[in-house]
Design an enzyme around this catalytic site. Structure first.
Site, PDB file in Angstrom:
ATOM      1  N   SER A  69       0.739  -1.164  -0.039  1.00 51.57           N
ATOM      2  CA  SER A  69       0.183   0.084   0.052  1.00 51.57           C
ATOM      3  C   SER A  69       0.771   1.133   0.051  1.00 51.57           C
ATOM      4  O   SER A  69       2.030   1.337   0.468  1.00 51.57           O
ATOM      5  CB  SER A  69      -0.946  -0.113   1.306  1.00 51.57           C
ATOM      6  OG  SER A  69      -1.485   1.303   1.519  1.00 51.57           O
TER       7      SER A  69
ATOM      8  N   TYR B  41      -2.423   5.910  -4.474  1.00 49.79           N
ATOM      9  CA  TYR B  41      -3.571   6.925  -4.457  1.00 49.79           C
ATOM     10  C   TYR B  41      -3.029   8.018  -5.284  1.00 49.79           C
ATOM     11  O   TYR B  41      -1.877   8.368  -5.484  1.00 49.79           O
ATOM     12  CB  TYR B  41      -3.495   7.407  -3.076  1.00 49.79           C
ATOM     13  CG  TYR B  41      -4.185   6.412  -2.090  1.00 49.79           C
ATOM     14  CD1 TYR B  41      -5.597   5.941  -2.354  1.00 49.79           C
ATOM     15  CD2 TYR B  41      -3.529   6.007  -0.942  1.00 49.79           C
ATOM     16  CE1 TYR B  41      -6.115   5.137  -1.602  1.00 49.79           C
ATOM     17  CE2 TYR B  41      -4.277   4.836  -0.267  1.00 49.79           C
ATOM     18  CZ  TYR B  41      -5.376   4.616  -0.411  1.00 49.79           C
ATOM     19  OH  TYR B  41      -6.081   3.704   0.519  1.00 49.79           O
TER      20      TYR B  41
ATOM     21  N   THR C 158      -6.127   3.008  -6.522  1.00 50.66           N
ATOM     22  CA  THR C 158      -7.415   2.997  -5.714  1.00 50.66           C
ATOM     23  C   THR C 158      -8.277   4.033  -6.092  1.00 50.66           C
ATOM     24  O   THR C 158      -7.713   5.107  -5.756  1.00 50.66           O
ATOM     25  CB  THR C 158      -7.054   2.591  -4.135  1.00 50.66           C
ATOM     26  OG1 THR C 158      -6.408   1.491  -4.136  1.00 50.66           O
ATOM     27  CG2 THR C 158      -8.566   2.677  -3.355  1.00 50.66           C
TER      28      THR C 158
ATOM     29  N   LYS D 197      -8.582  -0.243  -8.795  1.00 52.88           N
ATOM     30  CA  LYS D 197      -9.273  -0.950  -7.801  1.00 52.88           C
ATOM     31  C   LYS D 197     -10.401   0.137  -7.267  1.00 52.88           C
ATOM     32  O   LYS D 197     -10.201   1.003  -6.519  1.00 52.88           O
ATOM     33  CB  LYS D 197      -8.358  -1.320  -6.621  1.00 52.88           C
ATOM     34  CG  LYS D 197      -8.547  -1.811  -5.455  1.00 52.88           C
ATOM     35  CD  LYS D 197      -7.548  -2.122  -4.462  1.00 52.88           C
ATOM     36  CE  LYS D 197      -8.115  -2.913  -3.237  1.00 52.88           C
ATOM     37  NZ  LYS D 197      -8.551  -1.925  -2.360  1.00 52.88           N
TER      38      LYS D 197
ATOM     39  N   HIS E 221     -13.719  -1.853  -0.899  1.00 58.30           N
ATOM     40  CA  HIS E 221     -12.556  -1.454   0.028  1.00 58.30           C
ATOM     41  C   HIS E 221     -13.011  -2.199   1.406  1.00 58.30           C
ATOM     42  O   HIS E 221     -12.976  -1.628   2.394  1.00 58.30           O
ATOM     43  CB  HIS E 221     -12.748  -0.182   0.177  1.00 58.30           C
ATOM     44  CG  HIS E 221     -11.356   0.672   0.449  1.00 58.30           C
ATOM     45  ND1 HIS E 221     -10.574   1.285  -0.492  1.00 58.30           N
ATOM     46  CD2 HIS E 221     -10.586   0.452   1.708  1.00 58.30           C
ATOM     47  CE1 HIS E 221      -9.527   1.640   0.047  1.00 58.30           C
ATOM     48  NE2 HIS E 221      -9.410   1.153   1.504  1.00 58.30           N
TER      49      HIS E 221
HETATM   50  C1  LIG Z   1      -7.168  -2.797   7.633  1.00 57.95           C
HETATM   51  C2  LIG Z   1      -7.184  -2.546   6.082  1.00 57.95           C
HETATM   52  C3  LIG Z   1      -6.465  -1.632   5.557  1.00 57.95           C
HETATM   53  C4  LIG Z   1      -6.600  -1.405   4.360  1.00 57.95           C
HETATM   54  N1  LIG Z   1      -5.790  -0.376   3.485  1.00 57.95           N
HETATM   55  C5  LIG Z   1      -5.886  -0.436   2.103  1.00 57.95           C
HETATM   56  C6  LIG Z   1      -5.068   0.353   1.448  1.00 57.95           C
HETATM   57  O1  LIG Z   1      -4.061   1.058   1.923  1.00 57.95           O
HETATM   58  N2  LIG Z   1      -5.231   0.539   0.200  1.00 57.95           N
HETATM   59  C7  LIG Z   1      -6.221  -0.038  -0.479  1.00 57.95           C
HETATM   60  O2  LIG Z   1      -6.434   0.133  -1.814  1.00 57.95           O
HETATM   61  N3  LIG Z   1      -6.986  -0.781   0.212  1.00 57.95           N
HETATM   62  C8  LIG Z   1      -6.871  -1.079   1.320  1.00 57.95           C
HETATM   63  N4  LIG Z   1      -7.770  -1.952   1.975  1.00 57.95           N
HETATM   64  C9  LIG Z   1      -8.901  -2.779   1.337  1.00 57.95           C
HETATM   65  C10 LIG Z   1      -8.354  -4.112   0.972  1.00 57.95           C
HETATM   66  O3  LIG Z   1      -7.252  -4.096  -0.013  1.00 57.95           O
HETATM   67  C11 LIG Z   1      -9.534  -4.931   0.222  1.00 57.95           C
HETATM   68  O4  LIG Z   1     -10.012  -4.118  -0.776  1.00 57.95           O
HETATM   69  C12 LIG Z   1     -10.517  -5.398   1.488  1.00 57.95           C
HETATM   70  O5  LIG Z   1      -9.988  -5.753   2.469  1.00 57.95           O
HETATM   71  C13 LIG Z   1     -11.413  -6.561   0.979  1.00 57.95           C
HETATM   72  O6  LIG Z   1     -12.189  -6.822   1.810  1.00 57.95           O
HETATM   73  P1  LIG Z   1     -12.058  -7.937   3.069  1.00 57.95           P
HETATM   74  O7  LIG Z   1     -11.138  -7.538   4.215  1.00 57.95           O
HETATM   75  O8  LIG Z   1     -13.300  -8.209   3.215  1.00 57.95           O
HETATM   76  O9  LIG Z   1     -11.330  -9.113   2.299  1.00 57.95           O
HETATM   77  C14 LIG Z   1      -7.716  -2.324   3.484  1.00 57.95           C
HETATM   78  C15 LIG Z   1      -8.471  -3.049   4.328  1.00 57.95           C
HETATM   79  C16 LIG Z   1      -8.203  -3.122   5.399  1.00 57.95           C
HETATM   80  C17 LIG Z   1      -9.321  -4.329   6.260  1.00 57.95           C
END
Ligand SMILES: Cc1cc2nc3c(=O)[nH]c(=O)nc-3n(C[C@H](O)[C@H](O)[C@H](O)COP(=O)(O)O)c2cc1C
Length: 403
Positions: A131, A154, A180, A276, A300
């Site tokens: 990330s 981003y 994203t 994404k 997300h």
């Molecule tokens: C704690 C956490 C931090 C995340 N940080 C990012 C991030 O920095 N960038 C991003 O594009 N998605 C981020 N996501 C989203 C994940 O990439 C993903 O889309 C999402 O977790 C999928 O859902 P799930 O947790 O139910 O599998 C984050 C998700 C969580 C749970």
């Protein structure tokens, strides 16, 4: 024999209050077990940062529930002695059809952070994302894993900064650029507001107490290298009293980002580029038009727009519209091998995991992520055999019936 210090810890600190009751990795067989183990280990502001989502968390709950809206229809007697679950997505061959989606702040969850995820991904021959808010540099992650690496990006107001970050990713040998697009402003995460979770920490009294009653997390945290955000630190002062992550979202990211801006980025990158956070068919078509090679249907993990449709519910419509012109992936709510089989049956090229690997990371570092990926691998293999499929191509819509 238990050491006297361990005994004191157990008797005085842990057992009477049940704060950090014992749970072993080998007792974890599924998502819920890992989540429980992570919950016991983590201070609650951190656990709730991972576990929480936006507003009423409706979309978060629906993400997993969506998979229950249809049933698998297996075929039998198909000679499935050997199963090949490998897939090729955005030009990358993955030994299994799931990848570790990019997530922020991993060293806060476990001191090994992204290093653990990169090493586990390498071991299982799959892709992982670092990330923009990662706590290990994309260059270091690259050295740990020679498999396909995603850089999650981003879009900043400062176009020069965007170009500089892309150049850095190119230089590091990143295979896939992932922009994203569902986070031009932060989601309303009320659990974080209640605990005071923020980077830098701004805990309220209740939050501080939660840290105090998880001594092993705190000991681990202070014994390891200081927390950093290496993707951003040359550009943003994230130090004490400086820019917080929520200010980063509101002040540095560009809510006016448009399709023209992204088209320029795609050209500039000149390689595998995916968006994404696409949910609508119209956006999926625009992504094809501007030359993206992939899209990830995602909300997300329910952390941004609550009430948004789930990726799984949108998958069929989007694959029908653009699946022959772009690689369609999805993430959100995936907890089981059968969830992956359902997504592949509708035409997803690969499926992203978020909390599915984050809770194991928090519970036990690299060993936790590896155990989770191994359980997932075994579940997919077993599921494919029971479905009568020896390769992923054989999973089609014919294998699904919606209720
Ligand atoms: C704690 C956490 C931090 C995340 N940080 C990012 C991030 O920095 N960038 C991003 O594009 N998605 C981020 N996501 C989203 C994940 O990439 C993903 O889309 C999402 O977790 C999928 O859902 P799930 O947790 O139910 O599998 C984050 C998700 C969580 C749970």
């Amino acid at each position: 024999m238990i050491s006297s210090s361990r005994l004191i810890e157990k008797v005085l600190l842990i057992r009477p209050f049940g704060f950090e009751g014992q749970m072993r990795l080998k007792d974890c067989y599924n998502f819920h077990d890992f989540r429980r183990m992570a919950k016991r280990r983590l201070p609650s502001p951190i656990f709730n940062y991972i576990d929480g989502a936006a507003d009423d968390e409706v979309t978060y709950r629906r993400n997993t529930a969506a998979f229950e809206g249809c049933d698998l229809v297996p075929n039998v007697l198909r000679g499935v002695g050997d199963v090949d679950m490998s897939v090729t997505v955005m030009g990358q061959r993955l030994a299994m059809p799931v990848y570790c989606s990019p997530t922020a702040l991993q060293r806060l969850f476990h001191h090994q952070g992204e290093r653990a995820v990169a090493a586990a991904a390498a071991k299982f021959g799959t892709m992982f994302g670092v990330s923009s808010l990662g706590t290990v540099s994309l260059e270091e992650a690259r050295r740990i894993c020679d498999g396909p690496q995603v850089y999650q990006f981003y879009f900043h107001k400062d176009r020069g900064l965007n170009r500089e970050m892309m150049a850095r990713a190119k230089q590091a040998g990143i295979e896939v650029m992932m922009l994203t697009v569902d986070s031009i402003t932060g989601g309303n995460r009320e659990r974080d507001k209640r605990t005071g979770f923020a980077i830098p920490f701004k805990l309220n009294l209740a939050g501080i107490t939660q840290f105090a009653i998880k001594p092993s997390w705190a000991v681990n945290y202070v014994r390891h290298e200081p927390f950093r955000l290496p993707q951003l630190e040359n550009h943003v002062d994230m130090g004490r009293g400086a820019m917080s992550i929520s200010r980063y979202f509101t002040e540095m990211l560009d809510p006016s980002m448009s399709w023209d801006d992204v088209a320029e980025m795609v050209q500039h990158w000149g390689g595998q580029f995916c968006l994404k956070g696409v949910i609508s068919v119209e956006d999926a078509k625009r992504a094809v038009e501007i030359g993206c090679t992939g899209i990830v249907l995602s909300n997300h993990g329910g952390r941004q727009l609550d009430g948004s449709r789930t990726a799984f519910d949108q998958l069929d419509e989007i694959v029908q519209a653009v699946g022959d012109r772009i690689d369609v992936m999805m993430d959100g709510g995936v907890q089981r091998g059968t969830h992956v089989l359902k997504a592949l049956s509708l035409g997803a090229k690969a499926v992203g995991l978020g909390r599915y690997y984050l809770f194991p990371l928090a519970a036990a570092g690299q060993a936790g992520v590896e155990r989770a990926l191994e359980l997932m691998r075994v579940e997919i293999e077993r599921g494919m055999k029971l479905m009568g499929c020896s390769s992923v191509d054989e999973l089609t819509k014919e294998n699904l019936r919606f209720r």
